[in-house]
Design a protein around this motif. Structure first.
Motif, PDB file in Angstrom:
ATOM      1  N   UNK A   4       7.283   3.482 -10.329  1.00 39.18           N
ATOM      2  CA  UNK A   4       6.760   2.200  -9.878  1.00 39.18           C
ATOM      3  C   UNK A   4       5.508   2.425  -8.572  1.00 39.18           C
ATOM      4  N   UNK A   5       4.779   1.501  -8.837  1.00 31.27           N
ATOM      5  CA  UNK A   5       3.421   1.781  -7.752  1.00 31.27           C
ATOM      6  C   UNK A   5       4.180   1.258  -6.421  1.00 31.27           C
ATOM      7  N   UNK A   6       3.935   1.953  -5.320  1.00 34.11           N
ATOM      8  CA  UNK A   6       4.132   1.658  -4.083  1.00 34.11           C
ATOM      9  C   UNK A   6       3.075   1.421  -3.125  1.00 34.11           C
ATOM     10  N   UNK A   7       3.230   0.656  -2.051  1.00 34.28           N
ATOM     11  CA  UNK A   7       2.158   0.440  -1.218  1.00 34.28           C
ATOM     12  C   UNK A   7       1.246   1.474  -0.665  1.00 34.28           C
ATOM     13  N   UNK A   8      -0.021   1.562  -0.887  1.00 36.53           N
ATOM     14  CA  UNK A   8      -1.072   2.828  -0.303  1.00 36.53           C
ATOM     15  C   UNK A   8      -2.092   2.349   0.331  1.00 36.53           C
ATOM     16  N   UNK A   9      -2.612   3.164   0.968  1.00 39.00           N
ATOM     17  CA  UNK A   9      -4.164   3.034   1.976  1.00 39.00           C
ATOM     18  C   UNK A   9      -5.032   4.366   1.318  1.00 39.00           C
ATOM     19  N   UNK A  10      -6.389   3.745   1.622  1.00 38.62           N
ATOM     20  CA  UNK A  10      -7.202   4.806   1.116  1.00 38.62           C
ATOM     21  C   UNK A  10      -7.648   5.466   2.378  1.00 38.62           C
ATOM     22  N   UNK A  11      -7.350   6.732   2.459  1.00 34.30           N
ATOM     23  CA  UNK A  11      -7.797   7.664   3.606  1.00 34.30           C
ATOM     24  C   UNK A  11      -8.863   8.675   3.205  1.00 34.30           C
ATOM     25  N   UNK A  12      -9.385   9.279   4.088  1.00 34.24           N
ATOM     26  CA  UNK A  12     -10.415  10.328   3.935  1.00 34.24           C
ATOM     27  C   UNK A  12     -10.617  10.989   5.417  1.00 34.24           C
ATOM     28  N   UNK A  13     -11.626  11.807   5.376  1.00 35.18           N
ATOM     29  CA  UNK A  13     -12.245  12.582   6.602  1.00 35.18           C
ATOM     30  C   UNK A  13     -13.523  12.161   6.722  1.00 35.18           C
TER      31      UNK A  13
END
Length: 101
Positions: A4-13
């Motif tokens: 199941x898809x869980x909450x996510x955030x887009x992260x990077x440097x």
């Protein structure tokens, strides 16, 4: 059966500063609490594509799992918790702003 898809955030440097940054609805932030939490897999994929195309600003964009209990996103993996706190070798970046360092 797929997970199941869980909450996510887009992260990077950040390309020039090297700081860990998080995508918001309107740009980028250094504070995970201000990140846009993505709960739809298709939307998350589109936001990641958008981030990956910002090559003059970010490098290494990916989706990171977060826990949204309490209304504020918190890392679910130790790697993301470590990244959210900033560099560990000496006070610079996010840790430079902390009074207890």
């Amino acid at each position: 059966m797929p997970k199941a898809f869980t909450p996510k955030v887009v992260t990077a440097n950040h390309l020039l500063k090297g700081d860990v940054i998080y995508q918001t609805a309107t740009g980028w932030t250094r504070d995970l609490a201000e990140a846009e939490v993505l709960t739809d897999e298709a939307d998350a994929d589109l936001r990641l594509i958008d981030a990956a195309q910002q090559v003059s600003l970010v490098v290494g964009a990916y989706l990171a799992d977060v826990d949204t209990a309490g209304g504020v996103p918190k890392p679910t993996h130790f790697r993301e918790d470590f990244r959210a706190r900033g560099p560990s070798n000496y006070a610079h970046g996010k840790q430079e702003d902390l009074s207890n360092v």
